[in-house]
Design a protein around this motif. Structure first.
Motif, PDB file in Angstrom:
ATOM      1  N   LEU A  77       0.842  -1.210   0.000  1.00  0.00           N
ATOM      2  CA  LEU A  77       0.000   0.000   0.000  1.00  0.00           C
ATOM      3  C   LEU A  77       0.870   1.250   0.000  1.00  0.00           C
ATOM      4  N   THR A  78       1.866   1.283   0.893  1.00  0.00           N
ATOM      5  CA  THR A  78       2.701   2.475   1.039  1.00  0.00           C
ATOM      6  C   THR A  78       3.467   2.766  -0.246  1.00  0.00           C
ATOM      7  N   LEU A  79       4.048   1.741  -0.849  1.00  0.00           N
ATOM      8  CA  LEU A  79       4.836   1.969  -2.066  1.00  0.00           C
ATOM      9  C   LEU A  79       3.977   2.567  -3.179  1.00  0.00           C
ATOM     10  N   THR A  80       2.751   2.032  -3.324  1.00  0.00           N
ATOM     11  CA  THR A  80       1.905   2.567  -4.397  1.00  0.00           C
ATOM     12  C   THR A  80       1.399   3.967  -4.040  1.00  0.00           C
ATOM     13  N   TRP A  81       1.136   4.223  -2.760  1.00  0.00           N
ATOM     14  CA  TRP A  81       0.714   5.575  -2.367  1.00  0.00           C
ATOM     15  C   TRP A  81       1.770   6.607  -2.735  1.00  0.00           C
ATOM     16  N   ASN A  82       3.041   6.257  -2.545  1.00  0.00           N
ATOM     17  CA  ASN A  82       4.102   7.211  -2.877  1.00  0.00           C
ATOM     18  C   ASN A  82       4.026   7.626  -4.348  1.00  0.00           C
ATOM     19  N   GLY A  83       3.705   6.679  -5.203  1.00  0.00           N
ATOM     20  CA  GLY A  83       3.548   7.013  -6.624  1.00  0.00           C
ATOM     21  C   GLY A  83       2.280   7.814  -6.868  1.00  0.00           C
ATOM     22  N   ASN A  84       1.214   7.442  -6.167  1.00  0.00           N
ATOM     23  CA  ASN A  84      -0.083   8.093  -6.422  1.00  0.00           C
ATOM     24  C   ASN A  84      -0.073   9.573  -6.055  1.00  0.00           C
ATOM     25  N   ARG A  85       0.655   9.912  -4.989  1.00  0.00           N
ATOM     26  CA  ARG A  85       0.518  11.272  -4.436  1.00  0.00           C
ATOM     27  C   ARG A  85       0.891  12.373  -5.436  1.00  0.00           C
ATOM     28  N   PRO A  86       2.080  12.329  -6.047  1.00  0.00           N
ATOM     29  CA  PRO A  86       2.361  13.375  -7.036  1.00  0.00           C
ATOM     30  C   PRO A  86       1.428  13.326  -8.246  1.00  0.00           C
ATOM     31  N   LEU A  87       0.890  12.135  -8.536  1.00  0.00           N
ATOM     32  CA  LEU A  87      -0.048  12.053  -9.666  1.00  0.00           C
ATOM     33  C   LEU A  87      -1.331  12.816  -9.336  1.00  0.00           C
ATOM     34  N   VAL A  88      -1.836  12.633  -8.106  1.00  0.00           N
ATOM     35  CA  VAL A  88      -3.027  13.396  -7.712  1.00  0.00           C
ATOM     36  C   VAL A  88      -2.692  14.897  -7.712  1.00  0.00           C
ATOM     37  N   GLY A  89      -1.469  15.225  -7.281  1.00  0.00           N
ATOM     38  CA  GLY A  89      -1.026  16.628  -7.330  1.00  0.00           C
ATOM     39  C   GLY A  89      -1.095  17.160  -8.761  1.00  0.00           C
ATOM     40  N   LEU A  90      -0.730  16.336  -9.722  1.00  0.00           N
ATOM     41  CA  LEU A  90      -0.746  16.788 -11.115  1.00  0.00           C
ATOM     42  C   LEU A  90      -2.170  16.939 -11.653  1.00  0.00           C
ATOM     43  N   THR A  91      -3.100  16.180 -11.095  1.00  0.00           N
ATOM     44  CA  THR A  91      -4.506  16.405 -11.480  1.00  0.00           C
ATOM     45  C   THR A  91      -4.927  17.800 -11.022  1.00  0.00           C
ATOM     46  N   ALA A  92      -4.501  18.178  -9.814  1.00  0.00           N
ATOM     47  CA  ALA A  92      -4.799  19.532  -9.321  1.00  0.00           C
ATOM     48  C   ALA A  92      -4.151  20.575 -10.230  1.00  0.00           C
ATOM     49  N   VAL A  93      -2.931  20.297 -10.664  1.00  0.00           N
ATOM     50  CA  VAL A  93      -2.222  21.221 -11.555  1.00  0.00           C
ATOM     51  C   VAL A  93      -2.996  21.386 -12.876  1.00  0.00           C
ATOM     52  N   GLY A  94      -3.477  20.267 -13.412  1.00  0.00           N
ATOM     53  CA  GLY A  94      -4.237  20.321 -14.672  1.00  0.00           C
ATOM     54  C   GLY A  94      -5.472  21.201 -14.535  1.00  0.00           C
ATOM     55  N   LEU A  95      -6.156  21.077 -13.398  1.00  0.00           N
ATOM     56  CA  LEU A  95      -7.365  21.885 -13.173  1.00  0.00           C
ATOM     57  C   LEU A  95      -6.997  23.364 -13.029  1.00  0.00           C
ATOM     58  N   ALA A  96      -5.941  23.628 -12.255  1.00  0.00           N
ATOM     59  CA  ALA A  96      -5.538  25.016 -12.023  1.00  0.00           C
ATOM     60  C   ALA A  96      -5.052  25.669 -13.328  1.00  0.00           C
ATOM     61  N   GLN A  97      -4.393  24.883 -14.167  1.00  0.00           N
ATOM     62  CA  GLN A  97      -3.917  25.426 -15.445  1.00  0.00           C
ATOM     63  C   GLN A  97      -5.103  25.902 -16.299  1.00  0.00           C
ATOM     64  N   LYS A  98      -6.177  25.127 -16.279  1.00  0.00           N
ATOM     65  CA  LYS A  98      -7.381  25.511 -17.037  1.00  0.00           C
ATOM     66  C   LYS A  98      -7.938  26.834 -16.503  1.00  0.00           C
ATOM     67  N   ALA A  99      -7.979  26.958 -15.170  1.00  0.00           N
ATOM     68  CA  ALA A  99      -8.513  28.181 -14.555  1.00  0.00           C
ATOM     69  C   ALA A  99      -7.621  29.372 -14.894  1.00  0.00           C
ATOM     70  N   PHE A 100      -6.317  29.142 -14.866  1.00  0.00           N
ATOM     71  CA  PHE A 100      -5.365  30.214 -15.172  1.00  0.00           C
ATOM     72  C   PHE A 100      -5.523  30.666 -16.634  1.00  0.00           C
ATOM     73  N   ASP A 101      -5.623  29.702 -17.555  1.00  0.00           N
ATOM     74  CA  ASP A 101      -5.791  30.053 -18.974  1.00  0.00           C
ATOM     75  C   ASP A 101      -7.038  30.912 -19.161  1.00  0.00           C
ATOM     76  N   ALA A 102      -8.119  30.545 -18.439  1.00  0.00           N
ATOM     77  CA  ALA A 102      -9.369  31.304 -18.562  1.00  0.00           C
ATOM     78  C   ALA A 102      -9.189  32.721 -18.010  1.00  0.00           C
ATOM     79  N   ALA A 103      -8.476  32.836 -16.873  1.00  0.00           N
ATOM     80  CA  ALA A 103      -8.288  34.155 -16.248  1.00  0.00           C
ATOM     81  C   ALA A 103      -7.439  35.057 -17.147  1.00  0.00           C
ATOM     82  N   LEU A 104      -6.429  34.456 -17.749  1.00  0.00           N
ATOM     83  CA  LEU A 104      -5.542  35.223 -18.641  1.00  0.00           C
ATOM     84  C   LEU A 104      -6.330  35.763 -19.837  1.00  0.00           C
TER      85      LEU A 104
END
Ligand SMILES: Cc1cc2nc3c(=O)[nH]c(=O)nc-3n(C[C@H](O)[C@H](O)[C@H](O)COP(=O)(O)OP(=O)(O)OC[C@H]3O[C@@H](n4cnc5c(N)ncnc54)[C@H](O)[C@@H]3O)c2cc1C
Length: 384
Positions: A235-262
């Motif tokens: 569980l722990t080993l796979t969580w370590n991989g999952n965490r930055p991936l979930v972070g990148l999902t947040a990045v993808g969403l924020a990038q969309k919001a930023f593009d719209a604001a710009l």
């Protein structure tokens, strides 16, 4: 150190972007935005992801996987809509967990349909009374002749209601240190039926977050994975991989919001000039961009560390905690630049805001991630 993506990495990102635009978003658009996608639609999307090797990116090619580096996988993952990203994560990390804990016979039995995207799977660990400390899992597994009998409930499980297979984390007694001993059992729904349902949530509403109930659920003994007690390590080993991936999902969403604001700052006029011409709006945009870039770089660096053989417990925890918090702030700021338009449904920003708010919880809530990072800093375990 090279911060420039290679030509191959740029191509991977572009191909993921076009895959979403051409083959995934149209399927999602056929259905209500606020209701979990039908299983049939998910399977169409899974077929697309499987063609790209994304059903098992962490498995070597010789074992039927995509053989991706974690960073390359992350570059593609960032492009996925959050509903698909979380579902894929549930699927592919379950595949990685089954692979890590199973015999060759079990791999041959369970994995081909999952890797081809013909069947959907998930990992059921969280329970109504057990969240951040999986060692406390109460779902009981007991041997009875050539069967295992499972009793208990799981909640907040990605893919629970549409899965064909659930990899269930069960309690198998107490280990020599007095801690809960975990055992993983693969429950095939057609052989060992169980009840499940969807849970309505704030965001990621076309996705699937559900509960499942096991009431004297009989599972063939040969569906038990690993040596009893290994489950927590996997569980722990796979969580370590999952965490930055979930972070990148947040990045993808924020990038969309930023593009719209710009874009909005370039067309909306107040006080006789474009919003983008006001110094404070420029500072707002600069802040948003900084939040996104720092989040992205932290997530990339955690994935890169894993590609270089590090366990990256602290780095991956830091990346997810920072990125999900920073990107929530970035989206909120991008909404603010839109004034009232930001909170209306027309711009889609409110959906980004609801979706990003889901992400600081799975694969380690923020306090837990802070304590994982803190444990590395001071070498004292605050969990016990
Ligand atoms: C989108 C989504 C997808 C998910 N997918 C899955 C899945 O596929 N499979 C699965 O098994 N689970 C899944 N979960 C469940 C998720 O793993 C749990 O919600 C998470 O582990 C937190 O557990 P909890 O919600 O019970 O919170 P709790 O553990 O009750 O914690 C509540 C709050 O207290 C804080 N807290 C807890 N302990 C401490 C402490 N010692 N010190 C300080 N603060 C503390 C936490 O950070 C949190 O903010 C998912 C959840 C979400 C939202």
């Amino acid at each position: 150190m090279n911060f420039e993506l290679s030509t191959e990495q740029k191509l991977l990102r572009e191909s993921a972007k076009s895959m979403v635009e051409r083959d995934i978003q149209p399927v999602m658009d056929e259905h209500d935005q606020n209701t979990p996608l039908p299983k049939e639609a998910m399977l169409r999307i899974y077929e697309v992801l499987a063609r790209q090797g994304l059903m098992a990116p962490r498995l070597p090619e010789e074992d039927g996987g995509g053989g991706f580096k974690m960073l390359d996988y992350g570059l593609m993952f960032e492009m996925l809509p959050p509903e698909i990203a979380l579902s894929l994560l549930g699927q592919e990390c379950t595949i990685a967990r089954i692979f890590a804990e199973s015999t060759k016979e079990q791999q041959d039995r369970f994995l081909p349909d999952l890797i081809a995207g013909r069947k959907i799977c998930c990992t059921g660990t969280t329970e109504p009374d057990v969240g951040s400390n999986p060692r406390e899992v109460k779902t009981r597994v007991q041997e009875d002749g050539d069967s295992l009998v499972i009793n208990g409930s799981k909640i907040w499980i990605t893919n629970a209601n549409i899965c064909d297979i659930m990899n269930v984390t069960c309690n198998d007694g107490i280990d020599e240190n007095g801690r809960g001993r975990l055992r993983r059992v693969v429950v095939e729904r057609d052989v060992s039926p169980f009840e499940s349902g969807e849970i309505k949530c704030l965001g990621i509403r076309q996705g699937h977050l559900g509960e499942a109930h096991f009431n004297n659920c009989r599972v063939p003994l040969e569906n038990s994975l690993g040596v009893s007690g290994d489950a927590a390590k996997v569980l722990t080993l796979t969580w370590n991989g999952n965490r930055p991936l979930v972070g990148l999902t947040a990045v993808g969403l924020a990038q969309k919001a930023f593009d719209a604001a710009l874009e909005y700052a370039g067309i909306r006029k107040q006080f006789g000039k474009l919003l983008g011409g006001h110094q404070l709006i420029q500072a707002n945009l600069a802040d948003i961009e900084t939040l996104i870039v720092t989040s992205r770089l932290l997530c990339y660096s955690a994935l890169d560390a894993m590609d270089n053989g590090q366990r990256a417990n602290g780095t991956s925890a830091m990346a997810k905690r920072y990125a999900t918090t920073a990107c929530e702030k970035a989206i909120s700021e991008a909404m603010q630049i839109h004034g009232a338009m930001g909170i209306g449904c027309e711009t889609g920003l409110e959906k980004l805001y609801r979706d990003v708010r889901m992400l600081p919880i799975p694969d380690g809530a923020n306090n837990i991630l802070a304590m994982i990072q803190g444990r590395e800093l001071v070498n004292i375990d605050a969990f016990r």
